[in-house]
Scaffold this active site. Sequence first.
Site, PDB file in Angstrom:
ATOM      1  N   ASN A  23      32.485  37.224  38.552  1.00  0.00           N
ATOM      2  CA  ASN A  23      32.170  38.597  38.147  1.00  0.00           C
ATOM      3  C   ASN A  23      30.679  38.876  38.029  1.00  0.00           C
ATOM      4  OD1 ASN A  23      34.848  39.129  38.262  1.00  0.00           O
ATOM      5  ND2 ASN A  23      35.198  39.109  36.032  1.00  0.00           N
ATOM      6  N   CYS A 120      46.854  48.491  39.370  1.00  0.00           N
ATOM      7  CA  CYS A 120      47.092  47.100  39.741  1.00  0.00           C
ATOM      8  C   CYS A 120      47.970  46.441  38.692  1.00  0.00           C
ATOM      9  CB  CYS A 120      45.794  46.342  39.962  1.00  0.00           C
ATOM     10  SG  CYS A 120      44.974  45.835  38.482  1.00  0.00           S
ATOM     11  N   ARG A 125      43.695  51.236  35.522  1.00  0.00           N
ATOM     12  CA  ARG A 125      42.301  50.994  35.900  1.00  0.00           C
ATOM     13  C   ARG A 125      41.651  52.117  36.713  1.00  0.00           C
ATOM     14  NH1 ARG A 125      41.730  44.823  37.713  1.00  0.00           N
ATOM     15  NH2 ARG A 125      39.623  45.108  36.966  1.00  0.00           N
TER      16      ARG A 125
HETATM   17  N1  EPU Z   1      38.536  52.224  32.453  1.00  0.00           N
HETATM   18  C1  EPU Z   1      38.771  53.577  32.523  1.00  0.00           C
HETATM   19  N2  EPU Z   1      37.932  54.339  33.315  1.00  0.00           N
HETATM   20  C2  EPU Z   1      36.898  53.800  34.032  1.00  0.00           C
HETATM   21  C3  EPU Z   1      36.677  52.415  33.950  1.00  0.00           C
HETATM   22  C4  EPU Z   1      37.514  51.646  33.155  1.00  0.00           C
HETATM   23  O1  EPU Z   1      39.668  54.105  31.901  1.00  0.00           O
HETATM   24  O2  EPU Z   1      36.208  54.541  34.735  1.00  0.00           O
HETATM   25  C5  EPU Z   1      39.392  51.383  31.590  1.00  0.00           C
HETATM   26  C6  EPU Z   1      40.194  50.353  32.366  1.00  0.00           C
HETATM   27  O3  EPU Z   1      41.381  50.894  32.872  1.00  0.00           O
HETATM   28  C7  EPU Z   1      40.399  49.270  31.339  1.00  0.00           C
HETATM   29  C8  EPU Z   1      39.113  49.323  30.513  1.00  0.00           C
HETATM   30  O4  EPU Z   1      38.553  50.612  30.750  1.00  0.00           O
HETATM   31  O5  EPU Z   1      41.499  49.604  30.530  1.00  0.00           O
HETATM   32  C9  EPU Z   1      38.074  48.266  30.833  1.00  0.00           C
HETATM   33  O6  EPU Z   1      37.879  48.195  32.211  1.00  0.00           O
HETATM   34  P1  EPU Z   1      36.525  47.748  32.916  1.00  0.00           P
HETATM   35  O7  EPU Z   1      36.027  48.871  33.741  1.00  0.00           O
HETATM   36  O8  EPU Z   1      35.595  47.149  31.916  1.00  0.00           O
HETATM   37  O9  EPU Z   1      37.050  46.604  33.881  1.00  0.00           O
HETATM   38  P2  EPU Z   1      36.475  46.305  35.304  1.00  0.00           P
HETATM   39  O10 EPU Z   1      35.019  46.571  35.321  1.00  0.00           O
HETATM   40  O11 EPU Z   1      37.329  46.928  36.346  1.00  0.00           O
HETATM   41  C10 EPU Z   1      35.789  43.801  34.850  1.00  0.00           C
HETATM   42  C11 EPU Z   1      36.142  42.471  35.427  1.00  0.00           C
HETATM   43  C12 EPU Z   1      37.581  42.120  35.035  1.00  0.00           C
HETATM   44  C13 EPU Z   1      37.676  42.083  33.516  1.00  0.00           C
HETATM   45  C14 EPU Z   1      37.228  43.436  32.946  1.00  0.00           C
HETATM   46  C15 EPU Z   1      37.193  43.469  31.433  1.00  0.00           C
HETATM   47  C16 EPU Z   1      34.751  42.405  37.404  1.00  0.00           C
HETATM   48  C17 EPU Z   1      34.659  42.403  38.883  1.00  0.00           C
HETATM   49  N3  EPU Z   1      35.980  42.527  36.881  1.00  0.00           N
HETATM   50  O12 EPU Z   1      36.720  44.725  35.416  1.00  0.00           O
HETATM   51  O13 EPU Z   1      37.851  40.823  35.563  1.00  0.00           O
HETATM   52  O14 EPU Z   1      38.989  41.833  33.112  1.00  0.00           O
HETATM   53  O15 EPU Z   1      35.909  43.759  33.431  1.00  0.00           O
HETATM   54  O16 EPU Z   1      36.356  42.491  30.933  1.00  0.00           O
HETATM   55  O17 EPU Z   1      33.750  42.256  36.722  1.00  0.00           O
HETATM   56  C18 EPU Z   1      39.204  39.047  36.264  1.00  0.00           C
HETATM   57  O18 EPU Z   1      38.173  38.435  36.572  1.00  0.00           O
HETATM   58  O19 EPU Z   1      40.343  38.491  36.205  1.00  0.00           O
HETATM   59  C19 EPU Z   1      39.120  40.464  35.935  1.00  0.00           C
HETATM   60  C20 EPU Z   1      40.170  41.279  35.951  1.00  0.00           C
END
Ligand code: EPU
Length: 421
Positions: A23, A120, A125
């Site tokens: 990540n 997903c 998400r």
């Molecule tokens: N969310 C929203 N709106 C947005 C963005 C996020 O509602 O515009 C919500 C999501 O649905 C979720 C929460 O906010 O419920 C947190 O999501 P976040 O955006 O922080 O997750 P992400 O950036 O898509 C990254 C990691 C994930 C990890 C999460 C939380 C990367 C590439 N992915 O995802 O990693 O679980 O942060 O820490 O950095 C993994 O490696 O297995 C993985 C899923």
Amino acid sequence: MDRILVNGNGPLKGVTHASGAKNAALPILAASLLADGEHTFRNVPELVDVRTMLRLLAQMGCEAERLEGKKKHVCQVKVGGALTPEAPYELVKTMRASVLVLGPLVARYGRARVSLPGGCAIGARPIDQHLKGLKALGAEIELAEGYVEARAKQLKGAVVAFDLVTVTGTENLMMAAALAKGRTVLENAAREPEVEELAKVLNKMGARITGAGSSEITIEGVPGLHPVDHAIIPDRIETGTLLVAAAITGGEVLVQNAVPEHLEALLLKLRETGCRIEARDGGLWVKGPAKLSPVNIKTLEHPGFPTDMQAQLMALMTVAEGTSIISEHIFENRFMHVAELRRMGADISVEGPTAVVKGVKGLSGAPVMATDLRASASLIVAGLRAEGRTEVSRVYHLDRGYERLEKKLRALGADIRRVKG
Ligand code: EPU
């Protein structure tokens, strides 16, 4: 489709190491779009998700490749010349993190067409916060035919207050704001070490970012950036998974080049279970207890307990002496591993975002199915402790985010192997 076969065979012992962080690698590779020239990234883990990001960059018109042989952890990305600023559905559907090219593309090329990721296995998400932030910087956003189209002649600095904490949202905005005109302030920003790492790389490229690692990040836009040579930080979630694997077998393992400061919430909980953990020889040493104590956890944004370790810790708690309460507060559907762990004899009930895990005397091996990346790791962890054979299918999920986990575990004495096809 590959499967992994595990036979529980007692304590893991020995020395292993953490690979580069998935990540951190993904946003950093996307950041190369912000500057023409040849970028070199080191300690890049060999993962399917990294391959997907390299393919995406190549498809847009960059030269993006992983070197071979001893240099296989080095990736080079050459940016320059004609570029198609588009991330197609075929790639985005296999990896949501493809959305990380949105910020760099609109900042650098004035437009981006990126497929909207669908839901997903772990939750809906959405990316509304990414889009809200880019709009605040002056981008025009349209949604059509399943794609986000963003345009801006020149992004302009602004205050962006995220409604919720988002890791890739913060990263996208940081990359976009690096080339915007004027100052951007990101409020309620994600504080994950990977966000801090991206800021470090952007600053090496000539950006002016302060405050990364805190919830307020300030970015003074600059007119241009230059290419970078950077080694990626170790993967804290892979490290945590290896520590939990050692703990569940009552083993004793040293994970080299682990960063304890990135893992404080997990280490605290592992110590509560009875593990001895010490920072040693530039890594983390763990010794699992004879009897595991139950712990309660609540997943939260960093520096809270990471959602990406929830499934593995739950596997550990299935054999603790007592009841643990595990609450998931980041994703709405991240309990898919529960049904599979139950097939191995675990006693877990779920109500809404909370799982009640009653420790059982032992697990028994069973055929189980991986449903997402961290769920697959949790099933392997459980298999290390189970009596008899566990067969984990759909391990392509595992390969997205762990560099040959079964090899690392086998080197520690586990009876584990991959069956092809
Ligand atoms: N969310 C929203 N709106 C947005 C963005 C996020 O509602 O515009 C919500 C999501 O649905 C979720 C929460 O906010 O419920 C947190 O999501 P976040 O955006 O922080 O997750 P992400 O950036 O898509 C990254 C990691 C994930 C990890 C999460 C939380 C990367 C590439 N992915 O995802 O990693 O679980 O942060 O820490 O950095 C993994 O490696 O297995 C993985 C899923």
